[in-house]
Design a protein around this motif. Structure first.
Motif, mmCIF file in Angstrom:
data_model
loop_
_atom_site.group_PDB
_atom_site.id
_atom_site.type_symbol
_atom_site.label_atom_id
_atom_site.label_comp_id
_atom_site.label_asym_id
_atom_site.label_seq_id
_atom_site.Cartn_x
_atom_site.Cartn_y
_atom_site.Cartn_z
ATOM 1 N N GLU A 20 5.892 22.514 18.142
ATOM 2 C CA GLU A 20 7.220 21.984 17.850
ATOM 3 C C GLU A 20 7.119 20.762 16.952
ATOM 4 N N GLY A 21 7.884 20.763 15.874
ATOM 5 C CA GLY A 21 8.025 19.603 15.002
ATOM 6 C C GLY A 21 9.116 18.713 15.568
ATOM 7 N N LEU A 22 8.755 17.478 15.922
ATOM 8 C CA LEU A 22 9.677 16.608 16.658
ATOM 9 C C LEU A 22 10.185 15.411 15.879
ATOM 10 N N GLY A 23 9.587 15.121 14.731
ATOM 11 C CA GLY A 23 9.993 13.940 13.980
ATOM 12 C C GLY A 23 9.046 13.682 12.833
ATOM 13 N N LEU A 24 9.081 12.448 12.350
ATOM 14 C CA LEU A 24 8.273 12.043 11.199
ATOM 15 C C LEU A 24 7.473 10.791 11.536
ATOM 16 N N ASN A 25 6.250 10.745 11.046
ATOM 17 C CA ASN A 25 5.393 9.567 11.181
ATOM 18 C C ASN A 25 5.135 8.989 9.800
ATOM 19 N N VAL A 26 5.259 7.680 9.686
ATOM 20 C CA VAL A 26 4.980 6.986 8.428
ATOM 21 C C VAL A 26 3.733 6.132 8.622
ATOM 22 N N PHE A 27 2.725 6.397 7.795
ATOM 23 C CA PHE A 27 1.464 5.662 7.876
ATOM 24 C C PHE A 27 1.221 4.875 6.597
ATOM 25 N N GLU A 28 0.648 3.708 6.741
ATOM 26 C CA GLU A 28 0.165 2.923 5.606
ATOM 27 C C GLU A 28 -1.265 3.365 5.326
ATOM 28 N N TYR A 29 -1.548 3.686 4.063
ATOM 29 C CA TYR A 29 -2.891 4.116 3.695
ATOM 30 C C TYR A 29 -3.767 2.895 3.452
ATOM 31 N N ASN A 59 0.838 -1.196 0.000
ATOM 32 C CA ASN A 59 0.000 0.000 0.000
ATOM 33 C C ASN A 59 0.875 1.248 0.000
ATOM 34 N N PRO A 60 0.336 2.368 -0.490
ATOM 35 C CA PRO A 60 1.089 3.615 -0.398
ATOM 36 C C PRO A 60 1.264 4.031 1.055
ATOM 37 N N VAL A 61 2.288 4.824 1.300
ATOM 38 C CA VAL A 61 2.503 5.360 2.634
ATOM 39 C C VAL A 61 2.382 6.881 2.612
ATOM 40 N N ILE A 62 2.000 7.413 3.754
ATOM 41 C CA ILE A 62 1.806 8.839 3.951
ATOM 42 C C ILE A 62 2.815 9.278 5.003
ATOM 43 N N LEU A 63 3.473 10.399 4.758
ATOM 44 C CA LEU A 63 4.469 10.914 5.692
ATOM 45 C C LEU A 63 3.937 12.187 6.318
ATOM 46 N N PHE A 102 3.848 14.237 2.710
ATOM 47 C CA PHE A 102 3.700 13.516 1.438
ATOM 48 C C PHE A 102 2.480 12.625 1.531
ATOM 49 N N HIS A 103 1.676 12.633 0.478
ATOM 50 C CA HIS A 103 0.399 11.936 0.465
ATOM 51 C C HIS A 103 0.460 10.518 -0.093
ATOM 52 N N HIS A 104 1.512 10.215 -0.886
ATOM 53 C CA HIS A 104 1.507 8.925 -1.592
ATOM 54 C C HIS A 104 2.932 8.527 -1.967
ATOM 55 N N LEU A 105 3.611 7.890 -1.047
ATOM 56 C CA LEU A 105 4.949 7.357 -1.308
ATOM 57 C C LEU A 105 4.851 5.842 -1.437
ATOM 58 N N PRO A 115 -8.863 4.665 6.775
ATOM 59 C CA PRO A 115 -7.982 4.699 7.959
ATOM 60 C C PRO A 115 -6.508 4.597 7.564
ATOM 61 N N TRP A 116 -5.660 5.012 8.482
ATOM 62 C CA TRP A 116 -4.221 4.893 8.311
ATOM 63 C C TRP A 116 -3.691 4.010 9.426
ATOM 64 N N ASN A 117 -2.647 3.250 9.114
ATOM 65 C CA ASN A 117 -1.979 2.409 10.088
ATOM 66 C C ASN A 117 -0.566 2.945 10.301
ATOM 67 N N LEU A 118 -0.239 3.314 11.544
ATOM 68 C CA LEU A 118 1.094 3.831 11.837
ATOM 69 C C LEU A 118 2.122 2.711 11.698
#
Length: 175
Positions: free
Chosen positions: A145-154, A5-9, A43-46, A158-161
């Motif tokens: 504060e921006g503290l890092g990055l989250n990668v989710f599976e689309y 699946n695509p991932v969302i950042l 990013f919406h679709h990696l 719903p999204w899955n972290l």
């Protein structure tokens, strides 16, 4: 960790700010369409099956300092409302990632970033205008504060972290 699946950042923000925006989203986003906590999408679709994407996320996180973002204003997005954020460091980070991933980017992800956090969408325009006016009354810019990055599976809604990476301050050489 890889997926077909695509991932969302998204940008990971401090917990207090995340809770504030998520609370507003729960109050104002149509419940039947609200699968997610509030977020700032980078990013919406990696491609979820490219190890290079995940490796670059880890590399860039290890080289990026936490950043302050200015929550500048409450804006209309047509059928909804968002908070507009400003941060030069985030724009530079995004542009760097775009250059790294150019071959995989969709037209949407090739555009310059417009940092925002949506708290309402897919409502009647007059409902959105009312909320935008209500939240704008007395609004004063503040920082998150921006503290890092989250990668989710689309997952078609719903999204899955899949992964969270924290930004690490770069240690300065001692004199």
């Amino acid at each position: 960790m890889f997926t077909e699946n695509p991932v969302i950042l998204t940008l990971k923000i401090n917990a207090e700010a995340a809770a504030y925006f998520t609370d507003l989203r729960r109050q104002n986003f149509p419940a039947e369409r609200n699968y997610l906590d509030a977020h700032l999408t980078l990013f919406h679709h990696l491609p979820g099956n490219q190890p290079a994407v995940f490796e670059w996320i880890k590399t860039v996180s290890a080289q990026t300092r936490p950043m302050m973002l200015q929550v500048a204003q409450v804006v209309s997005i047509g059928a909804g409302v968002a908070f507009k954020l400003e941060c030069e460091a985030l724009k530079k980070l995004h542009k760097n990632m775009q250059q790294q991933w150019q071959q995989w980017l969709t037209p949407q992800d090739r555009q310059a970033i417009w940092p925002h956090i949506t708290i309402q969408n897919k409502v009647k325009r007059e409902v959105a205008i009312g909320l935008q006016q209500k939240l704008s009354a007395g609004f004063e810019p503040f920082e998150v504060e921006g503290l890092g990055l989250n990668v989710f599976e689309y997952l078609n809604g719903p999204w899955n972290l899949l992964e969270t990476t924290d930004f690490m301050p770069i240690k300065e050489a001692s004199a």
